[in-house]
Design an enzyme around this catalytic site. Structure first.
Site, PDB file in Angstrom:
ATOM      1  N   ASP A 191       0.859  -1.190   0.000  1.00  0.00           N
ATOM      2  CA  ASP A 191       0.000   0.000   0.000  1.00  0.00           C
ATOM      3  C   ASP A 191       0.889   1.232   0.000  1.00  0.00           C
ATOM      4  O   ASP A 191       1.358   1.679   1.043  1.00  0.00           O
ATOM      5  CB  ASP A 191      -0.920   0.006   1.216  1.00  0.00           C
ATOM      6  CG  ASP A 191      -1.959   1.122   1.143  1.00  0.00           C
ATOM      7  OD1 ASP A 191      -1.722   2.107   0.413  1.00  0.00           O
ATOM      8  OD2 ASP A 191      -3.002   1.007   1.801  1.00  0.00           O
ATOM      9  N   HIS A 196       0.601   7.961   4.016  1.00  0.00           N
ATOM     10  CA  HIS A 196       1.158   7.277   5.184  1.00  0.00           C
ATOM     11  C   HIS A 196       2.666   7.453   5.332  1.00  0.00           C
ATOM     12  O   HIS A 196       3.265   6.856   6.233  1.00  0.00           O
ATOM     13  CB  HIS A 196       0.801   5.796   5.100  1.00  0.00           C
ATOM     14  CG  HIS A 196      -0.651   5.549   4.876  1.00  0.00           C
ATOM     15  ND1 HIS A 196      -1.606   5.876   5.812  1.00  0.00           N
ATOM     16  CD2 HIS A 196      -1.326   5.055   3.804  1.00  0.00           C
ATOM     17  CE1 HIS A 196      -2.800   5.573   5.333  1.00  0.00           C
ATOM     18  NE2 HIS A 196      -2.655   5.076   4.124  1.00  0.00           N
ATOM     19  N   ILE A 211      -0.490   9.514   8.602  1.00  0.00           N
ATOM     20  CA  ILE A 211      -1.284   8.663   9.481  1.00  0.00           C
ATOM     21  C   ILE A 211      -0.982   7.197   9.175  1.00  0.00           C
ATOM     22  O   ILE A 211      -0.457   6.856   8.111  1.00  0.00           O
ATOM     23  CB  ILE A 211      -2.792   8.935   9.314  1.00  0.00           C
ATOM     24  CG1 ILE A 211      -3.258   8.602   7.884  1.00  0.00           C
ATOM     25  CG2 ILE A 211      -3.113  10.382   9.669  1.00  0.00           C
ATOM     26  CD1 ILE A 211      -4.768   8.724   7.687  1.00  0.00           C
ATOM     27  N   GLY A 214      -5.140   2.338   7.762  1.00  0.00           N
ATOM     28  CA  GLY A 214      -6.246   1.705   8.471  1.00  0.00           C
ATOM     29  C   GLY A 214      -6.115   0.187   8.481  1.00  0.00           C
ATOM     30  O   GLY A 214      -6.437  -0.472   9.473  1.00  0.00           O
TER      31      GLY A 214
END
Length: 288
Positions: A191, A196, A211, A214
């Site tokens: 990903d 991120h 961040i 998820g």
């Protein structure tokens, strides 16, 4: 409108052959914190952790299915979809495994846009991937992707995933620290969304710093439930679903609350350093 809902749903499913080996599984497990369980005296060599990190004892956590193949970002290139990654948030995820995932394998993975919902200020894409090998179906993934600013086109609003918060105290509570470099390690499983890792991109998306994925929180939570409630046996897991209720920052700590029932664990996850701010909600692990 960058999303043509009718075209996206009507598009032919796309099939690709994927393959993986023990190094892919080990990297994924390390990316979700394997070998660093704070409840173990020596987590790097504890037998409970070696089943996630040592090739001779390896088992595959079912959430590995979310990074096998193209992953979520790959599904955003489907016909009828032309969107800015800075407007994208992962809203929810479900995985159903039809049998245990082998440590080494290959499969045909079929991907499609199963639905496009109109939430007013956002559109929600349901991206479905199904994988099967020579022995039959392996897993089915559904990713719910929020695309901010793309709602209001008059489509169906879609189902609501919200369920009432449990009124009783949890049966189990564990805490799992997130390493400062957790997102950098996790993204090596495929990903590559710069949200991120790249501070400038994160600011464009409305965050003061990158961040955590998820799906990294998703994997960390399933591992915690497996180790705490299921005796570390991943073969007992049948399905796992969640709603992403808030963001997590590398360096924070997850508080994972579990309510155990017959063949099901209800889970809520919050960020300790932000007074338990919700991270995962409406989360269920179905098991044998």
């Amino acid at each position: 409108m960058p999303i043509d809902a009718e075209k996206a749903v009507a598009a032919e499913p796309r099939s690709t052959r994927i393959s993986w080996g023990h190094k892919d599984v080990q990297l994924y497990h390390l990316g979700i914190g394997a070998g660093a369980d704070p409840d173990r005296a020596d987590p790097a060599t504890d037998p409970g952790e070696l089943r996630y990190t040592l090739e001779s004892r390896l088992q595959v956590l079912p959430s590995f299915a979310t990074v096998a193949g193209a992953g979520v970002v790959g599904g955003l290139s489907s016909p009828g979809i032309d969107i800015d990654l800075a407007a994208v948030l992962h809203g929810g995820q479900s995985v159903r495994v039809h049998r245990p995932i082998p440590v080494t394998g290959s499969a045909v993975q079929t991907s499609k846009v199963a639905a496009v919902y109109d939430k007013g200020k956002a559109a929600v894409l349901v991206l479905r991937t199904e994988a099967a090998d020579d022995e039959g179906p392996l897993w089915t993934n559904d990713a719910q992707i929020f695309v901010r600013g793309e709602g209001g086109f008059g489509g169906e609003r879609g189902p609501s995933e919200r369920v009432a918060h449990p009124e009783v105290a949890p049966d189990r509570v564990v805490e799992r620290p997130i390493r400062p470099d957790q997102a950098l390690l996790y993204r090596l499983s495929g990903d590559w969304n710069p949200l991120h890792a790249d501070p400038e991109f994160a600011r464009l998306a409305g965050f003061d710093r990158p961040i955590l994925h998820g799906l990294c929180t998703y994997g960390m939570t399933l591992k915690a439930v497996t180790d705490t409630v299921l005796g570390g046996d991943v073969t007992r897991i049948r399905s796992y679903r969640t709603r992403f209720a808030g963001v997590v920052f590398p360096g924070e700590t997850l508080r994972i609350q579990m309510w155990t029932g017959e063949n099901q664990v209800r889970v809520e996850v919050g960020a300790v350093e932000r007074d338990g701010a919700p991270v995962l909600g409406d989360t269920f692990v179905e098991h044998s």
